[in-house]
Scaffold this motif. Structure first.
Motif, mmCIF file in Angstrom:
data_model
loop_
_atom_site.group_PDB
_atom_site.id
_atom_site.type_symbol
_atom_site.label_atom_id
_atom_site.label_comp_id
_atom_site.label_asym_id
_atom_site.label_seq_id
_atom_site.Cartn_x
_atom_site.Cartn_y
_atom_site.Cartn_z
ATOM 1 N N SER A 152 -0.070 4.298 1.003
ATOM 2 C CA SER A 152 -0.345 5.219 2.110
ATOM 3 C C SER A 152 -1.053 4.471 3.236
ATOM 4 C CB SER A 152 -1.219 6.392 1.648
ATOM 5 O OG SER A 152 -2.555 5.987 1.452
ATOM 6 N N SER A 172 -3.345 5.713 5.194
ATOM 7 C CA SER A 172 -4.778 6.033 5.231
ATOM 8 C C SER A 172 -5.574 5.125 4.290
ATOM 9 C CB SER A 172 -5.006 7.506 4.868
ATOM 10 O OG SER A 172 -4.529 7.780 3.564
ATOM 11 N N HIS A 173 -5.032 4.901 3.088
ATOM 12 C CA HIS A 173 -5.705 4.009 2.145
ATOM 13 C C HIS A 173 -5.754 2.591 2.701
ATOM 14 C CE1 HIS A 173 -5.679 1.482 -1.695
ATOM 15 N NE2 HIS A 173 -6.873 2.027 -1.622
ATOM 16 N N PHE A 174 -4.659 2.156 3.302
ATOM 17 C CA PHE A 174 -4.611 0.836 3.910
ATOM 18 C C PHE A 174 -5.643 0.714 5.023
ATOM 19 C CE2 PHE A 174 -2.667 -1.534 7.556
ATOM 20 C CZ PHE A 174 -2.930 -2.806 7.083
ATOM 21 N N PHE A 216 0.850 -1.197 0.000
ATOM 22 C CA PHE A 216 0.000 0.000 0.000
ATOM 23 C C PHE A 216 0.886 1.247 0.000
ATOM 24 C CE2 PHE A 216 -2.725 -3.290 1.653
ATOM 25 C CZ PHE A 216 -3.936 -3.034 1.043
ATOM 26 N N THR A 231 -8.384 2.371 5.529
ATOM 27 C CA THR A 231 -9.745 2.378 4.998
ATOM 28 C C THR A 231 -10.114 1.001 4.446
ATOM 29 O OG1 THR A 231 -9.602 4.718 4.435
ATOM 30 C CG2 THR A 231 -11.293 3.414 3.309
ATOM 31 N N ARG A 232 -9.249 0.440 3.642
ATOM 32 C CA ARG A 232 -9.506 -0.874 3.040
ATOM 33 C C ARG A 232 -9.585 -1.966 4.112
ATOM 34 N NH1 ARG A 232 -11.432 -1.215 -2.121
ATOM 35 N NH2 ARG A 232 -10.213 0.040 -3.581
#
Length: 317
Positions: free
Chosen positions: A291, A293-295, A289, A297-298
Protein backbone atom coordinates in the motif's frame (compact mmCIF):
# COMPACT_ATOMS: atom_id res chain seq x y z
CA UNK A 1 29.96 -21.92 -33.33
CA UNK A 2 32.40 -20.02 -35.53
CA UNK A 3 35.95 -21.31 -36.10
CA UNK A 4 38.35 -18.54 -35.06
CA UNK A 5 41.63 -20.44 -35.17
CA UNK A 6 42.90 -23.75 -36.53
CA UNK A 7 46.49 -25.00 -36.41
CA UNK A 8 45.95 -26.76 -39.75
CA UNK A 9 46.35 -23.31 -41.33
CA UNK A 10 50.00 -23.22 -40.19
CA UNK A 11 53.17 -25.13 -40.92
CA UNK A 12 54.01 -27.68 -38.18
CA UNK A 13 57.17 -25.78 -37.19
CA UNK A 14 55.25 -22.65 -36.11
CA UNK A 15 52.09 -24.22 -34.72
CA UNK A 16 53.10 -24.08 -31.05
CA UNK A 17 53.81 -20.35 -31.25
CA UNK A 18 50.65 -19.71 -33.27
CA UNK A 19 48.49 -21.70 -30.85
CA UNK A 20 50.05 -19.98 -27.84
CA UNK A 21 49.35 -16.54 -29.27
CA UNK A 22 45.78 -17.39 -30.32
CA UNK A 23 44.82 -19.02 -27.01
CA UNK A 24 46.39 -16.14 -25.07
CA UNK A 25 44.42 -13.63 -27.11
CA UNK A 26 41.06 -15.41 -27.00
CA UNK A 27 41.07 -17.17 -23.62
CA UNK A 28 43.93 -16.80 -21.11
CA UNK A 29 47.58 -15.69 -21.12
CA UNK A 30 49.53 -18.94 -21.41
CA UNK A 31 52.69 -20.75 -22.45
CA UNK A 32 52.58 -24.12 -24.21
CA UNK A 33 54.80 -27.19 -24.25
CA UNK A 34 54.12 -30.15 -26.54
CA UNK A 35 53.96 -33.65 -25.05
CA UNK A 36 54.36 -35.68 -28.24
CA UNK A 37 56.49 -35.65 -31.38
CA UNK A 38 53.45 -35.24 -33.59
CA UNK A 39 52.63 -31.73 -34.86
CA UNK A 40 50.35 -29.86 -32.50
CA UNK A 41 46.69 -29.91 -33.46
CA UNK A 42 44.28 -27.37 -32.07
CA UNK A 43 41.12 -25.50 -32.94
CA UNK A 44 39.22 -22.65 -31.31
CA UNK A 45 35.52 -22.07 -31.99
CA UNK A 46 33.61 -19.21 -30.39
CA UNK A 47 30.19 -17.68 -29.89
CA UNK A 48 28.60 -14.99 -27.74
CA UNK A 49 25.45 -15.92 -25.82
CA UNK A 50 24.03 -13.04 -23.78
CA UNK A 51 26.55 -12.29 -21.01
CA UNK A 52 28.59 -15.35 -21.96
CA UNK A 53 31.52 -15.62 -24.28
CA UNK A 54 31.92 -19.32 -25.06
CA UNK A 55 35.03 -20.85 -26.62
CA UNK A 56 35.29 -24.52 -27.56
CA UNK A 57 38.89 -25.70 -27.37
CA UNK A 58 40.04 -28.84 -29.17
CA UNK A 59 43.71 -29.67 -28.66
CA UNK A 60 46.27 -32.45 -28.76
CA UNK A 61 48.31 -33.58 -25.74
CA UNK A 62 50.05 -30.48 -24.42
CA UNK A 63 51.14 -28.94 -21.14
CA UNK A 64 50.01 -25.37 -20.62
CA UNK A 65 51.18 -22.91 -17.99
CA UNK A 66 48.66 -20.15 -17.36
CA UNK A 67 49.86 -16.87 -15.85
CA UNK A 68 48.11 -13.56 -15.13
CA UNK A 69 50.34 -11.82 -17.67
CA UNK A 70 52.28 -13.27 -20.56
CA UNK A 71 53.86 -11.16 -23.29
CA UNK A 72 51.36 -8.54 -24.37
CA UNK A 73 48.41 -10.46 -22.94
CA UNK A 74 46.90 -9.64 -19.55
CA UNK A 75 44.23 -11.36 -17.53
CA UNK A 76 40.97 -9.41 -17.22
CA UNK A 77 40.15 -9.39 -13.50
CA UNK A 78 36.48 -8.55 -14.12
CA UNK A 79 35.86 -11.83 -15.91
CA UNK A 80 35.18 -15.24 -14.36
CA UNK A 81 36.05 -18.34 -16.38
CA UNK A 82 34.36 -21.71 -16.10
CA UNK A 83 35.80 -24.79 -17.78
CA UNK A 84 33.40 -27.56 -18.89
CA UNK A 85 35.11 -30.75 -20.05
CA UNK A 86 33.51 -32.35 -23.12
CA UNK A 87 35.93 -35.20 -23.91
CA UNK A 88 39.32 -36.41 -22.76
CA UNK A 89 40.72 -35.38 -19.39
CA UNK A 90 42.68 -32.41 -18.12
CA UNK A 91 44.97 -32.58 -15.10
CA UNK A 92 45.11 -29.26 -13.26
CA UNK A 93 47.67 -28.03 -10.75
CA UNK A 94 46.57 -24.90 -8.88
CA UNK A 95 48.06 -23.58 -5.65
CA UNK A 96 50.00 -26.81 -5.28
CA UNK A 97 46.85 -28.96 -5.51
CA UNK A 98 46.38 -31.47 -8.33
CA UNK A 99 42.93 -32.42 -9.66
CA UNK A 100 41.60 -34.24 -12.71
CA UNK A 101 38.72 -32.86 -14.75
CA UNK A 102 36.82 -35.57 -16.64
CA UNK A 103 34.10 -35.34 -19.28
CA UNK A 104 30.98 -33.75 -17.81
CA UNK A 105 32.86 -32.05 -14.94
CA UNK A 106 33.12 -28.29 -14.62
CA UNK A 107 35.21 -25.91 -12.52
CA UNK A 108 35.95 -22.22 -12.05
CA UNK A 109 39.41 -21.15 -13.18
CA UNK A 110 40.98 -18.41 -11.10
CA UNK A 111 44.54 -17.67 -11.98
CA UNK A 112 47.49 -16.66 -9.97
CA UNK A 113 49.48 -19.36 -11.69
CA UNK A 114 48.18 -22.72 -12.86
CA UNK A 115 49.27 -25.61 -15.01
CA UNK A 116 47.11 -27.93 -17.07
CA UNK A 117 47.95 -31.08 -19.01
CA UNK A 118 45.50 -32.28 -21.63
CA UNK A 119 45.05 -35.65 -23.28
CA UNK A 120 45.11 -35.95 -27.06
CA UNK A 121 41.94 -34.63 -28.73
CA UNK A 122 40.74 -33.10 -25.50
CA UNK A 123 37.66 -30.89 -25.97
CA UNK A 124 36.68 -28.18 -23.50
CA UNK A 125 34.16 -25.36 -23.30
CA UNK A 126 35.51 -22.22 -21.65
CA UNK A 127 32.80 -19.80 -20.52
CA UNK A 128 33.58 -16.18 -19.75
CA UNK A 129 31.01 -14.17 -17.78
CA UNK A 130 31.02 -11.09 -15.56
CA UNK A 131 32.78 -12.03 -12.34
CA UNK A 132 30.19 -10.28 -10.22
CA UNK A 133 27.54 -12.75 -11.40
CA UNK A 134 29.34 -15.33 -9.25
CA UNK A 135 30.74 -13.19 -6.43
CA UNK A 136 27.46 -11.53 -5.44
CA UNK A 137 25.96 -14.95 -4.76
CA UNK A 138 28.88 -17.24 -3.90
CA UNK A 139 31.44 -14.80 -2.55
CA UNK A 140 35.07 -14.32 -3.63
CA UNK A 141 36.10 -16.57 -6.52
CA UNK A 142 39.30 -17.91 -4.86
CA UNK A 143 37.14 -19.70 -2.27
CA UNK A 144 35.81 -22.17 -4.82
CA UNK A 145 38.16 -21.86 -7.81
CA UNK A 146 39.73 -25.20 -8.66
CA UNK A 147 36.98 -27.27 -7.05
CA UNK A 148 35.87 -29.93 -9.54
CA UNK A 149 32.08 -30.05 -9.79
CA UNK A 150 31.60 -33.69 -10.78
CA UNK A 151 29.31 -34.88 -13.54
CA UNK A 152 27.91 -37.31 -10.94
CA UNK A 153 26.43 -34.33 -9.11
CA UNK A 154 22.91 -33.84 -10.48
CA UNK A 155 23.18 -30.05 -10.62
CA UNK A 156 26.44 -30.33 -12.59
CA UNK A 157 24.85 -32.66 -15.11
CA UNK A 158 21.91 -30.30 -15.57
CA UNK A 159 24.19 -27.27 -16.02
CA UNK A 160 26.63 -28.84 -18.48
CA UNK A 161 23.96 -30.50 -20.62
CA UNK A 162 21.96 -27.27 -20.73
CA UNK A 163 24.98 -25.21 -21.82
CA UNK A 164 26.04 -27.76 -24.43
CA UNK A 165 22.53 -27.50 -25.89
CA UNK A 166 22.77 -23.70 -25.96
CA UNK A 167 25.94 -23.88 -28.06
CA UNK A 168 23.96 -25.79 -30.69
CA UNK A 169 20.85 -23.61 -30.85
CA UNK A 170 22.12 -20.20 -29.69
CA UNK A 171 22.31 -18.70 -33.17
CA UNK A 172 18.61 -19.41 -33.78
CA UNK A 173 17.27 -17.43 -30.80
CA UNK A 174 16.16 -13.83 -30.48
CA UNK A 175 18.01 -11.51 -28.03
CA UNK A 176 15.23 -11.50 -25.43
CA UNK A 177 15.16 -15.29 -25.26
CA UNK A 178 18.97 -15.41 -25.15
CA UNK A 179 18.93 -13.14 -22.09
CA UNK A 180 16.43 -15.36 -20.29
CA UNK A 181 18.17 -18.63 -21.15
CA UNK A 182 21.62 -17.32 -20.24
CA UNK A 183 20.28 -16.31 -16.83
CA UNK A 184 19.00 -19.87 -16.32
CA UNK A 185 22.44 -21.19 -17.29
CA UNK A 186 24.12 -19.03 -14.66
CA UNK A 187 21.60 -20.15 -12.04
CA UNK A 188 22.38 -23.80 -12.83
CA UNK A 189 26.12 -23.23 -12.62
CA UNK A 190 25.72 -21.40 -9.31
CA UNK A 191 23.55 -24.22 -7.96
CA UNK A 192 26.23 -26.75 -8.87
CA UNK A 193 28.96 -24.67 -7.30
CA UNK A 194 26.89 -24.07 -4.16
CA UNK A 195 26.38 -27.79 -3.68
CA UNK A 196 30.08 -28.46 -4.23
CA UNK A 197 31.14 -25.69 -1.84
CA UNK A 198 28.88 -27.12 0.86
CA UNK A 199 30.80 -30.40 0.62
CA UNK A 200 34.15 -28.69 1.03
CA UNK A 201 33.92 -25.69 3.31
CA UNK A 202 33.76 -25.48 7.11
CA UNK A 203 30.44 -24.51 8.67
CA UNK A 204 31.49 -20.91 9.35
CA UNK A 205 32.52 -20.31 5.73
CA UNK A 206 29.51 -22.17 4.38
CA UNK A 207 27.33 -19.90 6.54
CA UNK A 208 28.97 -16.80 5.08
CA UNK A 209 28.36 -18.01 1.55
CA UNK A 210 24.76 -18.91 2.38
CA UNK A 211 24.16 -15.43 3.80
CA UNK A 212 25.58 -13.85 0.66
CA UNK A 213 23.26 -15.97 -1.46
CA UNK A 214 20.28 -14.98 0.71
CA UNK A 215 21.09 -11.28 0.36
CA UNK A 216 21.52 -11.65 -3.39
CA UNK A 217 18.11 -13.32 -3.58
CA UNK A 218 16.58 -10.45 -1.59
CA UNK A 219 18.07 -7.87 -3.98
CA UNK A 220 16.71 -9.76 -6.96
CA UNK A 221 13.16 -10.03 -5.54
CA UNK A 222 12.55 -6.71 -3.76
CA UNK A 223 9.47 -6.07 -5.88
CA UNK A 224 7.77 -9.25 -4.69
CA UNK A 225 5.42 -8.38 -1.80
CA UNK A 226 5.41 -12.04 -0.66
CA UNK A 227 9.14 -11.93 0.12
CA UNK A 228 9.50 -12.53 3.85
CA UNK A 229 11.86 -14.39 6.24
CA UNK A 230 10.05 -17.72 6.01
CA UNK A 231 9.93 -17.70 2.22
CA UNK A 232 13.61 -16.76 2.07
CA UNK A 233 14.48 -19.66 4.38
CA UNK A 234 12.49 -22.02 2.15
CA UNK A 235 14.33 -20.81 -0.94
CA UNK A 236 17.70 -21.25 0.82
CA UNK A 237 16.57 -24.72 1.97
CA UNK A 238 17.43 -24.13 5.61
CA UNK A 239 15.36 -23.55 8.71
CA UNK A 240 14.14 -20.05 9.54
CA UNK A 241 15.99 -20.28 12.85
CA UNK A 242 19.30 -21.04 11.11
CA UNK A 243 18.82 -18.15 8.67
CA UNK A 244 17.98 -15.79 11.53
CA UNK A 245 21.17 -16.86 13.31
CA UNK A 246 23.28 -16.06 10.24
CA UNK A 247 21.86 -12.52 10.11
CA UNK A 248 22.12 -12.06 13.89
CA UNK A 249 25.83 -12.94 13.82
CA UNK A 250 26.27 -9.72 11.83
CA UNK A 251 23.91 -7.68 14.04
CA UNK A 252 21.19 -7.77 11.39
CA UNK A 253 17.71 -9.23 11.13
CA UNK A 254 16.01 -10.52 8.00
CA UNK A 255 12.94 -8.28 7.99
CA UNK A 256 15.04 -5.21 8.74
CA UNK A 257 17.45 -6.02 5.93
CA UNK A 258 14.61 -6.48 3.43
CA UNK A 259 13.07 -3.17 4.49
CA UNK A 260 16.42 -1.39 4.26
CA UNK A 261 17.01 -2.63 0.73
CA UNK A 262 13.45 -1.68 -0.31
CA UNK A 263 13.94 1.81 1.10
CA UNK A 264 17.23 2.21 -0.75
CA UNK A 265 15.64 1.04 -3.99
CA UNK A 266 12.72 3.42 -3.53
CA UNK A 267 15.02 6.37 -2.86
CA UNK A 268 17.05 5.52 -5.95
CA UNK A 269 13.93 5.35 -8.11
CA UNK A 270 12.52 8.61 -6.77
CA UNK A 271 15.79 10.41 -7.47
CA UNK A 272 16.18 8.96 -10.97
CA UNK A 273 14.67 10.98 -13.81
CA UNK A 274 14.02 7.75 -15.71
CA UNK A 275 11.30 6.93 -13.15
CA UNK A 276 9.89 10.47 -12.95
CA UNK A 277 6.71 9.56 -14.91
CA UNK A 278 5.85 6.88 -12.34
CA UNK A 279 3.41 7.74 -9.58
CA UNK A 280 4.39 7.36 -5.92
CA UNK A 281 2.11 4.34 -5.67
CA UNK A 282 3.81 2.75 -8.69
CA UNK A 283 7.20 3.20 -7.03
CA UNK A 284 5.82 1.72 -3.81
CA UNK A 285 4.50 -1.38 -5.57
CA UNK A 286 7.72 -1.77 -7.58
CA UNK A 287 9.61 -1.94 -4.27
CA UNK A 288 7.34 -4.61 -2.79
CA UNK A 289 5.01 -2.51 -0.62
CA UNK A 290 1.36 -3.52 -0.65
CA UNK A 291 0.00 0.00 0.00
CA UNK A 292 1.10 3.56 -0.68
CA UNK A 293 0.23 4.69 2.84
CA UNK A 294 2.46 2.07 4.46
CA UNK A 295 5.25 2.97 2.06
CA UNK A 296 4.91 6.70 2.75
CA UNK A 297 4.97 6.14 6.51
CA UNK A 298 8.10 3.99 6.36
CA UNK A 299 9.81 6.33 3.92
CA UNK A 300 9.23 9.40 6.12
CA UNK A 301 10.56 7.50 9.15
CA UNK A 302 13.74 6.74 7.20
CA UNK A 303 14.38 9.94 5.27
CA UNK A 304 12.54 12.59 7.30
CA UNK A 305 10.24 13.62 4.46
CA UNK A 306 7.51 12.19 2.28
CA UNK A 307 8.35 10.35 -0.93
CA UNK A 308 6.92 13.26 -2.94
CA UNK A 309 9.02 15.82 -1.10
CA UNK A 310 12.09 13.62 -1.53
CA UNK A 311 11.48 13.44 -5.28
CA UNK A 312 11.03 17.22 -5.51
CA UNK A 313 14.18 17.85 -3.49
CA UNK A 314 16.41 15.51 -5.48
CA UNK A 315 14.99 16.84 -8.77
CA UNK A 316 16.73 20.16 -8.17
CA UNK A 317 20.06 18.77 -7.00
Amino acid sequence: MRVIFNTSDFEPSVRVKAWQDAASRWILPLQVKELSDSPLEGMLEAMVFGPFSITRVTQSAIRTEITPTFGQHKLNGNIARISIQLSGTITWTMRGQKSIQRPGDFMVIDITTAEMTSEARSRTLVLELPRERLTRILGPVPIYAGLIVSKNQLTASLATNYIKKLTKIGGQLNPELVTRLSSIAIDLLVAGLSERIAQETPRSLAGTLLLQRAKAYIDAHLGDPSLNPQRLANVMRISLRRLQQLFQLRNENISGFILDRRMELAATMLADSVHAPKSISAVAYACGFISQSHFSTRFKERYGMSPRDYRDKTKHQ
